[in-house]
Scaffold this active site. Structure first.
Site, PDB file in Angstrom:
ATOM      1  CE1 TYR A  37     -24.953 -37.443 -62.555  1.00  0.00           C
ATOM      2  CE2 TYR A  37     -24.652 -35.672 -61.155  1.00  0.00           C
ATOM      3  CZ  TYR A  37     -25.272 -36.579 -61.677  1.00  0.00           C
ATOM      4  OH  TYR A  37     -26.658 -37.163 -60.982  1.00  0.00           O
ATOM      5  CD  GLN A  59     -31.455 -40.294 -62.230  1.00  0.00           C
ATOM      6  OE1 GLN A  59     -32.487 -40.453 -62.538  1.00  0.00           O
ATOM      7  NE2 GLN A  59     -31.301 -38.926 -61.925  1.00  0.00           N
ATOM      8  CD  GLU A  93     -34.193 -36.749 -60.168  1.00  0.00           C
ATOM      9  OE1 GLU A  93     -32.777 -36.852 -60.378  1.00  0.00           O
ATOM     10  OE2 GLU A  93     -34.416 -35.594 -59.455  1.00  0.00           O
ATOM     11  CG  ASN A 152     -30.553 -34.408 -54.284  1.00  0.00           C
ATOM     12  OD1 ASN A 152     -29.544 -34.993 -54.281  1.00  0.00           O
ATOM     13  ND2 ASN A 152     -30.863 -33.446 -55.342  1.00  0.00           N
ATOM     14  CD  GLU A 153     -27.196 -32.140 -56.754  1.00  0.00           C
ATOM     15  OE1 GLU A 153     -27.967 -31.178 -57.480  1.00  0.00           O
ATOM     16  OE2 GLU A 153     -26.385 -32.849 -57.249  1.00  0.00           O
ATOM     17  CD  GLU A 186     -27.695 -36.931 -57.898  1.00  0.00           C
ATOM     18  OE1 GLU A 186     -27.280 -36.206 -58.973  1.00  0.00           O
ATOM     19  OE2 GLU A 186     -28.746 -36.750 -57.203  1.00  0.00           O
TER      20      GLU A 186
HETATM   21  O1  AHR Z   1     -29.331 -36.870 -61.804  1.00  0.00           O
HETATM   22  C1  AHR Z   1     -29.782 -35.762 -62.334  1.00  0.00           C
HETATM   23  C2  AHR Z   1     -29.658 -34.419 -61.341  1.00  0.00           C
HETATM   24  O2  AHR Z   1     -28.412 -34.295 -61.071  1.00  0.00           O
HETATM   25  C3  AHR Z   1     -30.212 -34.723 -59.808  1.00  0.00           C
HETATM   26  O3  AHR Z   1     -31.447 -34.706 -59.929  1.00  0.00           O
HETATM   27  C4  AHR Z   1     -29.727 -33.625 -59.084  1.00  0.00           C
HETATM   28  O4  AHR Z   1     -29.514 -34.188 -57.758  1.00  0.00           O
HETATM   29  C5  AHR Z   1     -28.264 -33.663 -59.896  1.00  0.00           C
HETATM   30  O5  AHR Z   1     -28.012 -32.333 -59.967  1.00  0.00           O
END
Ligand code: AHR
Length: 500
Positions: free
Chosen positions: A248, A353, A25, A172-173, A304
């Site tokens: 995450y 990332q 990103e 995205n999101e 992600e």
């Molecule tokens: O990876 C960092 C961020 O996490 C991304 O930009 C977003 O899609 C997510 O919330």
């Protein structure tokens, strides 16, 4: 003694190479400095792309790269990033650190990077703040061959032939930074926007990824699919090839996060436990997907995933720069084993990332580069790419220091590649105990086994001063038995065995 039973006769699903995918990103030092240094940089580069980083990623066999975001994607206007660099708009990266984005890395540079990496392309479009026309014209710009305004513009900017877009994310999101939408609203927007993500070449379908849920938001999955599947849409070819999910690992929760390097045994097991939660998410979102798509034509795209800790002290909090230890290696090993095991539904995954951000496989500082423990796990697991998952199971026992965060001591997955070679990957989650493993391989006599292992103390990491502190070494103490194999897996380790 733990029993591992492998039945190569039971072939279960193809492990798409895209499960080993990455995400980059416009965030912190991922693109700028990490990947792209510009043609005039003293750091060795080819057309601006760092040679050391490109070579390391190629060695790891990066299969696909997602770009430009993330949250950045829904504020990205692709026209800002084309044409002569000196004329490109300078904007503020409002999501990430409030720094100036000079757009010197844009569409042409992304495709150049993927050309050098020899990987597939995954573009994430802007649905949150962009128009249907803007998205549609970007696709035309990238993929149309022939006479059209966007193809002409591309040619004027120095690229006559179109590129290949393998995957396209329609937002995205969008439940959050991508527009704070409700699921039915987003789903209707998805229906509309995806209509104009056209396949300009009959033999080159752009796989479309619909924005899926955050973690355990099962309502989002259900409502998006319900709205998308209403009326005739499902009958149109390729209206949705994937549905994303983001998860995450935050051992201490979203607010606190916790240090990437300074943690105790309790936090270690909490991290493992929270990583293993990925399986429940895959099962439960997968069950909802099964209601609409029983033949599993729509892939679950975990675009992600990874650890998200408090950023390194002294760095810009908006840059999400964190170190990477053996704990990250185990998180990667566990998740990749899970994705393999669920490869009937999980068709792509992209760790967040790739460089200098979150659970990065590579860290850079000026001209220095280190491969993190996570890098080594991807490098060991690369043999699963496009191989066939075969049936396997391992006896485990629960370990951990707190009742709530008990975890199985071991995880595994096994595949057979195109040459009939078996690849076994294992993780030992225990910080202190090694385990003997007695492996039975059904109907197969083993003639040769080789192995590699990543093991160290739980806090061990690679730094710019000691870049080789954590690295793989041959794992030689494996005996061939009548039934298969016998070996001991050390504490805190990730192992790959190649069996012929
Ligand atoms: O990876 C960092 C961020 O996490 C991304 O930009 C977003 O899609 C997510 O919330």
């Amino acid at each position: 003694m733990a029993k591992l039973v492998i039945n190569p006769n039971r072939e279960l699903s193809k492990i798409n190479k895209e499960i080993y995918g990455h995400f980059s990103e416009h965030l912190g030092r991922c693109i700028y400095e990490g990947l792209y240094v510009g043609e005039d940089s003293p750091i060795e580069n080819v057309n601006g792309m760092r040679t050391d980083v490109v070579n390391a990623l190629k060695e790891m066999k990066i299969p696909v790269l997602r770009w430009p975001g993330g949250c950045f994607a829904d504020e990205y206007h692709w026209r800002d990033g084309i044409g002569p660099k000196e004329n490109r708009k300078k904007i503020i990266n409002t999501h990430w650190g409030g720094v100036v984005e000079d757009n010197s890395f844009g569409t042409h540079e992304f495709f150049e990077l993927c050309r050098q990496l020899e990987c597939e392309t995954y573009i994430n479009g802007n649905l949150g703040s962009g128009t249907v026309q803007e998205m549609s014209e970007w696709v035309e710009y990238m993929t149309f061959e022939g006479v059209s305004p966007m193809a002409e513009l591309r040619e004027q900017n120095g690229h006559e032939s179109p590129w290949k877009v393998d995957y396209f994310g329609v937002g995205n999101e969008n439940w959050g930074c991508g527009g704070n939408m409700n699921p039915d609203f987003y789903a209707n927007e998805y229906r509309r926007y995806q209509t104009y993500v056209r396949d300009y070449k009959a033999d080159q379908h752009i796989s479309k990824v619909c924005c899926g849920a955050n973690v355990d938001d099962y309502d989002w999955t259900r409502e998006v699919l319900a709205t998308c599947f209403k009326h005739s849409l499902p009958f149109q070819h390729g209206f949705m090839d994937g549905l994303s999910i983001h998860y995450y690992t935050h051992p201490e929760g979203w607010e606190v996060k916790g240090s990437a390097t300074d943690f105790d045994e309790k936090v270690w097991y909490k991290t493992m436990s929270k990583t293993l939660y990925m399986e429940e998410l895959i099962n439960r979102h997968g069950a909802i997907m099964d209601e609409y798509d029983p033949d599993k034509k729509i892939g679950m795209i975990v675009d992600e995933w990874g650890t998200w800790f408090t950023c390194e002290p002294g760095t810009n909090p908006g840059f999400l720069y964190q170190q990477n230890t053996m704990r990250d290696a185990l998180v990667a090993g566990i998740n990749l084993n899970l994705f393999n095991k669920h490869s009937d539904r999980v068709k792509m995954a992209n760790i967040a990332q790739m460089v200098n951000v979150l659970q990065a496989v590579i860290l850079t500082e000026g001209e220095k580069m280190v491969k993190t423990p996570t890098y080594h796990v991807f490098n060991m697991y690369k043999y699963h790419q496009d191989a066939t998952l075969v049936d396997s199971s391992i006896e485990t026992r629960q370990i951990g220091l707190e009742e709530e965060y008990q975890v199985p001591n071991l995880t595994e997955s096994v595949s057979v590649d195109a040459d009939g070679v078996l690849h076994i990957t294992l993780t030992n989650l225990s910080i202190e105990d090694s385990y003997e493993i007695d492996t039975t391989i059904v109907d197969r006599a083993v003639s040769e086994v080789t192995g590699e292992i990543l093991t160290n103390e739980m806090h061990a990491m690679n730094t710019f001063e000691a870049p080789e502190n954590v690295h793989t070494v041959p794992f030689t103490d494996v005996k061939i038995t009548d039934k298969g194999l016998s070996f001991t897996i050390p504490a805190c380790s990730v192992v790959h065995l190649t069996v012929r």
